[in-house]
Design a protein around this motif. Structure first.
Motif, PDB file in Angstrom:
ATOM      1  N   LYS A  75      21.391 -61.238  32.123  1.00 56.34           N
ATOM      2  CA  LYS A  75      20.508 -62.159  31.398  1.00 56.34           C
ATOM      3  C   LYS A  75      20.256 -61.665  29.978  1.00 56.34           C
ATOM      4  N   VAL A  76      19.978 -60.372  29.834  1.00 63.07           N
ATOM      5  CA  VAL A  76      19.601 -59.835  28.526  1.00 63.07           C
ATOM      6  C   VAL A  76      20.815 -59.624  27.634  1.00 63.07           C
ATOM      7  N   TRP A  77      21.896 -59.127  28.209  1.00 59.51           N
ATOM      8  CA  TRP A  77      23.044 -58.727  27.396  1.00 59.51           C
ATOM      9  C   TRP A  77      24.106 -59.824  27.222  1.00 59.51           C
ATOM     10  N   LEU A  78      24.155 -60.783  28.164  1.00 61.77           N
ATOM     11  CA  LEU A  78      25.241 -61.769  28.115  1.00 61.77           C
ATOM     12  C   LEU A  78      24.791 -63.208  27.942  1.00 61.77           C
ATOM     13  N   ASP A  79      23.593 -63.544  28.408  1.00 63.84           N
ATOM     14  CA  ASP A  79      23.209 -64.955  28.473  1.00 63.84           C
ATOM     15  C   ASP A  79      22.491 -65.472  27.228  1.00 63.84           C
ATOM     16  N   GLY A  80      22.310 -64.626  26.239  1.00 67.69           N
ATOM     17  CA  GLY A  80      21.647 -65.064  25.011  1.00 67.69           C
ATOM     18  C   GLY A  80      22.605 -65.786  24.080  1.00 67.69           C
ATOM     19  N   PRO A  81      22.175 -66.077  22.868  1.00 71.51           N
ATOM     20  CA  PRO A  81      23.027 -66.785  21.899  1.00 71.51           C
ATOM     21  C   PRO A  81      24.330 -66.040  21.602  1.00 71.51           C
ATOM     22  N   ALA A  82      24.261 -64.706  21.623  1.00 69.64           N
ATOM     23  CA  ALA A  82      25.460 -63.889  21.376  1.00 69.64           C
ATOM     24  C   ALA A  82      25.403 -62.666  22.270  1.00 69.64           C
ATOM     25  N   PRO A  83      26.532 -62.263  22.864  1.00 70.24           N
ATOM     26  CA  PRO A  83      26.545 -61.069  23.718  1.00 70.24           C
ATOM     27  C   PRO A  83      26.096 -59.825  22.958  1.00 70.24           C
ATOM     28  N   VAL A  84      25.362 -58.944  23.659  1.00 69.31           N
ATOM     29  CA  VAL A  84      24.876 -57.705  23.070  1.00 69.31           C
ATOM     30  C   VAL A  84      25.808 -56.572  23.503  1.00 69.31           C
ATOM     31  N   PRO A  85      26.290 -55.750  22.572  1.00 63.91           N
ATOM     32  CA  PRO A  85      27.124 -54.603  22.978  1.00 63.91           C
ATOM     33  C   PRO A  85      26.371 -53.736  23.981  1.00 63.91           C
ATOM     34  N   HIS A  86      27.037 -53.351  25.064  1.00 63.71           N
ATOM     35  CA  HIS A  86      26.328 -52.675  26.141  1.00 63.71           C
ATOM     36  C   HIS A  86      27.310 -51.935  27.041  1.00 63.71           C
ATOM     37  N   ARG A  87      26.742 -51.121  27.927  1.00 63.23           N
ATOM     38  CA  ARG A  87      27.490 -50.499  29.022  1.00 63.23           C
ATOM     39  C   ARG A  87      26.557 -50.342  30.219  1.00 63.23           C
ATOM     40  N   ASN A  96       9.966 -50.149  40.069  1.00 65.54           N
ATOM     41  CA  ASN A  96      11.007 -50.329  41.074  1.00 65.54           C
ATOM     42  C   ASN A  96      12.163 -51.126  40.485  1.00 65.54           C
ATOM     43  N   ILE A  97      13.383 -50.705  40.746  1.00 61.30           N
ATOM     44  CA  ILE A  97      14.542 -51.425  40.227  1.00 61.30           C
ATOM     45  C   ILE A  97      14.665 -52.819  40.825  1.00 61.30           C
ATOM     46  N   CYS A  98      13.986 -53.068  41.928  1.00 57.38           N
ATOM     47  CA  CYS A  98      14.006 -54.413  42.519  1.00 57.38           C
ATOM     48  C   CYS A  98      13.131 -55.394  41.745  1.00 57.38           C
ATOM     49  N   ASP A  99      12.328 -54.897  40.829  1.00 62.25           N
ATOM     50  CA  ASP A  99      11.478 -55.741  39.982  1.00 62.25           C
ATOM     51  C   ASP A  99      12.309 -56.202  38.783  1.00 62.25           C
ATOM     52  N   THR A 100      13.020 -57.296  38.955  1.00 61.46           N
ATOM     53  CA  THR A 100      13.966 -57.764  37.935  1.00 61.46           C
ATOM     54  C   THR A 100      13.272 -58.070  36.610  1.00 61.46           C
ATOM     55  N   GLN A 101      12.086 -58.659  36.677  1.00 61.42           N
ATOM     56  CA  GLN A 101      11.366 -58.973  35.437  1.00 61.42           C
ATOM     57  C   GLN A 101      11.012 -57.720  34.659  1.00 61.42           C
ATOM     58  N   LEU A 102      10.624 -56.668  35.358  1.00 69.24           N
ATOM     59  CA  LEU A 102      10.312 -55.411  34.695  1.00 69.24           C
ATOM     60  C   LEU A 102      11.564 -54.853  34.007  1.00 69.24           C
ATOM     61  N   VAL A 103      12.682 -54.884  34.710  1.00 68.21           N
ATOM     62  CA  VAL A 103      13.927 -54.366  34.129  1.00 68.21           C
ATOM     63  C   VAL A 103      14.306 -55.169  32.888  1.00 68.21           C
ATOM     64  N   GLU A 104      14.198 -56.495  32.970  1.00 65.66           N
ATOM     65  CA  GLU A 104      14.489 -57.343  31.804  1.00 65.66           C
ATOM     66  C   GLU A 104      13.601 -56.957  30.624  1.00 65.66           C
ATOM     67  N   LYS A 105      12.319 -56.768  30.909  1.00 64.06           N
ATOM     68  CA  LYS A 105      11.370 -56.429  29.846  1.00 64.06           C
ATOM     69  C   LYS A 105      11.746 -55.099  29.189  1.00 64.06           C
ATOM     70  N   ILE A 106      12.116 -54.118  29.996  1.00 60.74           N
ATOM     71  CA  ILE A 106      12.502 -52.810  29.453  1.00 60.74           C
ATOM     72  C   ILE A 106      13.749 -52.939  28.586  1.00 60.74           C
ATOM     73  N   LEU A 107      14.732 -53.672  29.072  1.00 61.41           N
ATOM     74  CA  LEU A 107      15.978 -53.833  28.311  1.00 61.41           C
ATOM     75  C   LEU A 107      15.714 -54.469  26.949  1.00 61.41           C
ATOM     76  N   VAL A 108      14.798 -55.435  26.929  1.00 61.08           N
ATOM     77  CA  VAL A 108      14.482 -56.136  25.673  1.00 61.08           C
ATOM     78  C   VAL A 108      13.570 -55.293  24.794  1.00 61.08           C
ATOM     79  N   ASP A 109      12.440 -54.852  25.354  1.00 65.64           N
ATOM     80  CA  ASP A 109      11.434 -54.151  24.550  1.00 65.64           C
ATOM     81  C   ASP A 109      11.955 -52.840  23.970  1.00 65.64           C
ATOM     82  N   GLU A 110      12.809 -52.147  24.728  1.00 68.14           N
ATOM     83  CA  GLU A 110      13.296 -50.843  24.280  1.00 68.14           C
ATOM     84  C   GLU A 110      14.661 -50.933  23.600  1.00 68.14           C
ATOM     85  N   ALA A 111      15.203 -52.150  23.511  1.00 69.95           N
ATOM     86  CA  ALA A 111      16.523 -52.344  22.897  1.00 69.95           C
ATOM     87  C   ALA A 111      17.570 -51.434  23.540  1.00 69.95           C
TER      88      ALA A 111
END
Length: 368
Positions: free
Chosen positions: A116-128, A61-76
């Motif tokens: 959180k994944v694309w902007l809040d880390g040490p350096a912004p990640v290129p994204h759309r 479910n897209i309402c599961d923010t932790q799951l979405v974060e995990k996918i964004l990180v794990d799958e790059a």
């Protein structure tokens, strides 16, 4: 450079067509589909590409923010295309809660995870982050009003369109406040393969094949701008490749049709199909009106739904001018393809209508 896309709602009607399109156009890219498989989500929509090693399906479910974060990180993931939404106006009138949760809170959940994944880390990640919206956020048009442009003020009239308008505003806010790299597209009514059978065009087709009445709201003169679903995918592709961050783009089919005329046209096309090919009468012996060439006898006018918008029309001039967008299908060519697809793919729509597909899904995921 190859991309990794997260496509929310990628087992739904428009999302699945986009997945088919993207895998065909960009075979080096990876596509991660996130879908909760609610009533309109259907893994059968992805059957023909399920063996593609570049495709991965995740039920969630897209309402599961932790799951979405995990996918964004794990799958790059570097590109998120957000289709997931409750979209049927009639359902939103009867039960708006699901629309508020999925369309507003679900979009908010995705935005939080992306930030959180694309902007809040040490350096912004290129994204759309691309958000798929609707022309219904603009409200309704009079018979002689100019078509909706990207500058048309929002004036949603149903719980569905109000929830989509809210999600549009959240996406805009996350760009202007936090710098999230977003684009938004507002499309006209889509039609084509895998369209859920409760929507107008597939409902008319399947009812005729079952010789059931064709319910038409009010006088049937409500006007919609119809867009073949693959043309919508092409438009989103152009927005992702050439669109300016922070901008909205209208994607339309330049095909305004009154509902009653669509119903009559589909009936005539089915009559022609049955007259030209005897196998359809053998396959659909219940389609008596189509066989007899009298589908208009099935039309029945019913009480209009509350707050029914009279006319929608999209002005896609900006998208054409800036991105080179132009629909490849006319309504005449697209609707013929759609009618033929439903005639040839009865196993798909019968599985949706009788619930057998959902029973299969329940068994597949019973261990989770």
């Amino acid at each position: 450079m190859a991309k990794t896309l997260l496509v929310t709602g990628g087992a739904g009607f428009i999302g699945a067509n986009f997945v088919h399109y993207w895998l065909a156009q960009y075979p080096k890219d990876r596509v991660i589909v996130l879908d909760a498989l609610t009533y309109a989500g259907n893994l059968a929509n992805l059957d023909s590409v399920s063996a593609n090693e570049k495709l991965k399906f995740i039920r969630g479910n897209i309402c599961d923010t932790q799951l979405v974060e995990k996918i964004l990180v794990d799958e790059a993931v570097d590109t998120l295309v957000h289709f997931a939404a409750e979209s049927h106006v009639d359902r939103s009138i009867l039960g708006p809660d699901a629309f508020i949760e999925t369309n507003i809170l679900g979009t908010y959940s995705l935005l939080k995870a992306a930030k959180k994944v694309w902007l809040d880390g040490p350096a912004p990640v290129p994204h759309r982050f691309h958000h798929v919206s609707t022309d219904e956020v603009y409200g309704t048009l009079g018979p002689n009003d100019p078509a909706f442009t990207e500058n048309t003020p929002y004036a949603p009239n149903s719980p569905y369109s109000a929830s989509k308008a809210a999600s549009d505003h959240l996406v805009r806010a996350y760009h202007h406040t936090y710098g999230l790299q977003v684009t938004t597209s507002n499309c006209s009514n889509n039609y084509g393969p895998f369209h859920f059978p409760e929507k107008l065009i597939p409902l008319v087709i399947t009812n005729i094949l079952h010789n059931k009445k064709l319910p038409v709201y009010g006088d049937g003169l409500q006007i919609r701008d119809w867009l073949y679903v693959e043309d919508h995918a092409r438009g989103i592709d152009l927005v992702l490749q050439k669109g300016q961050v922070g901008e909205n783009y209208n994607i339309g089919g330049h095909n305004e049709w009154a509902n009653i005329n669509i119903v009559k046209l589909i009936g005539k096309l089915l009559e022609q199909e049955f007259a030209a090919d005897s196998r359809w009468a053998e396959k659909y012996p219940t389609a008596a009106a189509a066989i007899a060439g009298d589908t208009e006898s099935l039309i029945t006018f019913v009480k209009d739904r509350p707050g029914h918008d009279r006319r929608y029309a999209i002005d896609a001039a900006k998208t054409g001018r800036e991105l080179g967008y132009k629909p490849q299908e006319s309504f005449e060519s697209g609707i013929r393809k759609t009618v033929r697809w439903y005639l040839e793919n009865d196993a798909w729509w019968k599985g949706v209508m009788d619930g057998s597909y959902k029973d299969w899904v329940a068994k597949q995921y019973s261990h989770q």
